[in-house]
Enzyme design. Structure first.
Site, PDB file in Angstrom:
ATOM      1  N   SER A 168       0.838  -1.188   0.000  1.00  0.00           N
ATOM      2  CA  SER A 168       0.000   0.000   0.000  1.00  0.00           C
ATOM      3  C   SER A 168       0.883   1.253   0.000  1.00  0.00           C
ATOM      4  O   SER A 168       1.789   1.370  -0.830  1.00  0.00           O
ATOM      5  CB  SER A 168      -0.962  -0.034   1.193  1.00  0.00           C
ATOM      6  OG  SER A 168      -1.933   0.976   1.095  1.00  0.00           O
ATOM      7  N   ARG A 237     -12.637   7.325   8.096  1.00  0.00           N
ATOM      8  CA  ARG A 237     -12.148   5.953   8.173  1.00  0.00           C
ATOM      9  C   ARG A 237     -13.142   4.988   7.536  1.00  0.00           C
ATOM     10  O   ARG A 237     -12.751   4.006   6.905  1.00  0.00           O
ATOM     11  CB  ARG A 237     -11.893   5.562   9.622  1.00  0.00           C
ATOM     12  CG  ARG A 237     -11.288   4.173   9.783  1.00  0.00           C
ATOM     13  CD  ARG A 237      -9.974   4.052   9.026  1.00  0.00           C
ATOM     14  NE  ARG A 237      -9.302   2.781   9.304  1.00  0.00           N
ATOM     15  CZ  ARG A 237      -8.158   2.426   8.769  1.00  0.00           C
ATOM     16  NH1 ARG A 237      -7.554   3.230   7.916  1.00  0.00           N
ATOM     17  NH2 ARG A 237      -7.609   1.267   9.078  1.00  0.00           N
ATOM     18  N   ASP A 325      -8.441  -5.767  -5.676  1.00  0.00           N
ATOM     19  CA  ASP A 325      -8.017  -4.522  -5.023  1.00  0.00           C
ATOM     20  C   ASP A 325      -8.676  -3.330  -5.716  1.00  0.00           C
ATOM     21  O   ASP A 325      -8.394  -3.032  -6.874  1.00  0.00           O
ATOM     22  CB  ASP A 325      -6.496  -4.405  -5.110  1.00  0.00           C
ATOM     23  CG  ASP A 325      -5.919  -3.277  -4.270  1.00  0.00           C
ATOM     24  OD1 ASP A 325      -6.674  -2.366  -3.876  1.00  0.00           O
ATOM     25  OD2 ASP A 325      -4.699  -3.296  -4.017  1.00  0.00           O
ATOM     26  N   HIS A 358      -7.856  -4.975  -1.184  1.00  0.00           N
ATOM     27  CA  HIS A 358      -6.596  -4.310  -0.870  1.00  0.00           C
ATOM     28  C   HIS A 358      -5.956  -4.867   0.396  1.00  0.00           C
ATOM     29  O   HIS A 358      -4.726  -4.921   0.511  1.00  0.00           O
ATOM     30  CB  HIS A 358      -6.845  -2.809  -0.712  1.00  0.00           C
ATOM     31  CG  HIS A 358      -5.599  -2.017  -0.475  1.00  0.00           C
ATOM     32  ND1 HIS A 358      -4.632  -1.852  -1.443  1.00  0.00           N
ATOM     33  CD2 HIS A 358      -5.153  -1.338   0.617  1.00  0.00           C
ATOM     34  CE1 HIS A 358      -3.649  -1.106  -0.959  1.00  0.00           C
ATOM     35  NE2 HIS A 358      -3.934  -0.799   0.284  1.00  0.00           N
ATOM     36  N   ASP A 359      -6.760  -5.280   1.342  1.00  0.00           N
ATOM     37  CA  ASP A 359      -6.247  -5.800   2.614  1.00  0.00           C
ATOM     38  C   ASP A 359      -5.538  -7.141   2.481  1.00  0.00           C
ATOM     39  O   ASP A 359      -4.996  -7.652   3.470  1.00  0.00           O
ATOM     40  CB  ASP A 359      -7.386  -5.942   3.628  1.00  0.00           C
ATOM     41  CG  ASP A 359      -7.592  -4.678   4.448  1.00  0.00           C
ATOM     42  OD1 ASP A 359      -6.768  -3.755   4.325  1.00  0.00           O
ATOM     43  OD2 ASP A 359      -8.576  -4.618   5.208  1.00  0.00           O
TER      44      ASP A 359
END
Length: 379
Positions: A168, A237, A325, A358-359
């Site tokens: 990232s 967030r 992602d 993405h994680d």
């Protein structure tokens, strides 16, 4: 390059705690004359927090720099004590017998400027005023992050990293290292990243930052001591967290299920929980600055082209992307791979299929560990 057997350290292995290890306490580099930011400001004195794991070889040739992303800090692996509830943020990849094997490697992770995790940041008290820097803290760049890591490398006497690794925003730092200091990069592993944040992701980032800045509790960035809930940071967030997941993961984890027979969707409860947890630990000024630095980075803008950015690099590269992602789609890594190959860099692109979006670089250890271990073993 032919594969070689990794060298094994004869140093004693530290006490283990389950599948993790007991790590050393954070270290601090004091810069008496301060740190000068790329945009021209200077803060003095300035403190950089970093952590090391493993043992540095006598030739100082086994050091790996691990670059952290937006949320975590320098605590990349291990536990400070066996009873600690959680290990470092990349403990699944770094450790004895893991993908980045501490039997062979000396790992350094530096908490970059602007972060709230120890290095002098917006919440740090300015010795001249007795109040936190707050809104007066400089707007940082990825180049500033690299400079803090370079300072630590020089302090440790590491002239060249065996590898620079990150995912990232950490992966973006890896690319910046390769472009700015190619002679100091022995190899690189870049996961779930891009040479510039795609415009769609920039848009989501901007929405989140505007939510923070429009929150009355933010007080223009000088909210320290007020004790008010930073709802803007919580909402930002939530927006950010959605870009870390994938449609498949959301459907599998939540679907359209409701919570406990109420009208509240389970995904709503999940986002509220994650947002409150994050906002209780992180700092709104840091979030604004770190994310803005991420959006500002653009290797094409800086060097004229991606090929030009990597023209001086003579180190092998492992590029990893994930098919689900949303934040940094695989197309971004394909562009980097093509540019590196055009610059005669021995680059390999591995596109991994996973539902975790993405994680994935933080959770899919069975998928990322073998290629990382094989890549490092072949150096």
């Amino acid at each position: 390059m032919a594969a070689t057997q990794p060298r094994r350290s004869t140093a004693p292995v530290p006490q283990l705690s389950g599948t993790t290890f007991v790590c050393d306490a954070p270290r601090r580099l004091e810069l008496e004359h301060g740190f000068e930011f790329q945009h021209g400001q200077r803060i003095a004195p300035f403190e950089i927090v970093y952590e090391t794991s493993g043992r540095l070889a006598p030739g100082r040739d086994n050091a790996i720099l691990v670059c952290h992303a937006l949320s975590p800090g320098a605590h990349a692996a291990g536990k400070y004590a066996p009873a600690d509830p959680a290990a470092g943020w990349w403990d699944g990849l770094i450790g004895y017998g893991k993908g980045i094997d501490l039997s062979d490697h000396f790992v350094v992770c530096v908490n970059f400027p602007g972060s709230p995790w120890g290095t002098t940041g917006p919440a740090t008290v300015d010795p001249e005023t007795g109040a936190p820097y707050g809104s007066r803290y400089p707007w940082i760049t990825v180049e500033d992050m690299i400079e803090s890591q370079r300072r630590v490398a020089d302090h440790l006497g590491i002239a060249r990293w065996k590898s620079v690794v990150g995912g990232s925003l950490g992966g973006m730092q890896v690319l910046m290292w390769a472009a700015l200091y190619p002679e100091r990069v022995g190899s690189l592993v870049c996961m779930a990243a891009a040479a510039a944040v795609p415009v769609a992701s920039v848009g989501w980032h901007l929405i989140g930052r505007k939510l923070i800045q429009s929150d009355p509790a933010f007080r223009g960035g000088d909210y320290y001591g007020a004790g008010e809930v930073q709802r803007g940071l919580q909402l930002a967030r939530m927006v950010g967290h959605m870009t870390y997941l994938s449609e498949a993961a959301l459907e599998q984890k939540f679907g359209r299920r409701r919570r406990g027979g109420t009208r509240q969707f389970e995904v709503d409860s999940y986002l509220e929980y994650q947002a409150a947890k994050f906002a209780n630990a992180y700092d709104a000024n840091s979030y604004l600055r770190v994310q803005a630095a991420m959006d500002e980075m653009d290797l094409v803008e800086k060097f004229g082209s991606l090929t030009a950015a990597f023209r001086a690099l003579r180190a092998p590269a492992l590029l990893v992307s994930f098919d689900t992602d949303w934040l940094f789609p695989p197309e971004e890594t394909r562009r980097i791979h093509a540019a590196m190959r055009a610059a005669d860099v021995a680059a390999t692109h591995l596109e991994i299929a996973t539902p975790n979006g993405h994680d994935a670089f933080l959770v899919d250890y069975p998928l990322i560990t073998p290629p990382v271990a094989d890549f490092l073993a072949g150096l």
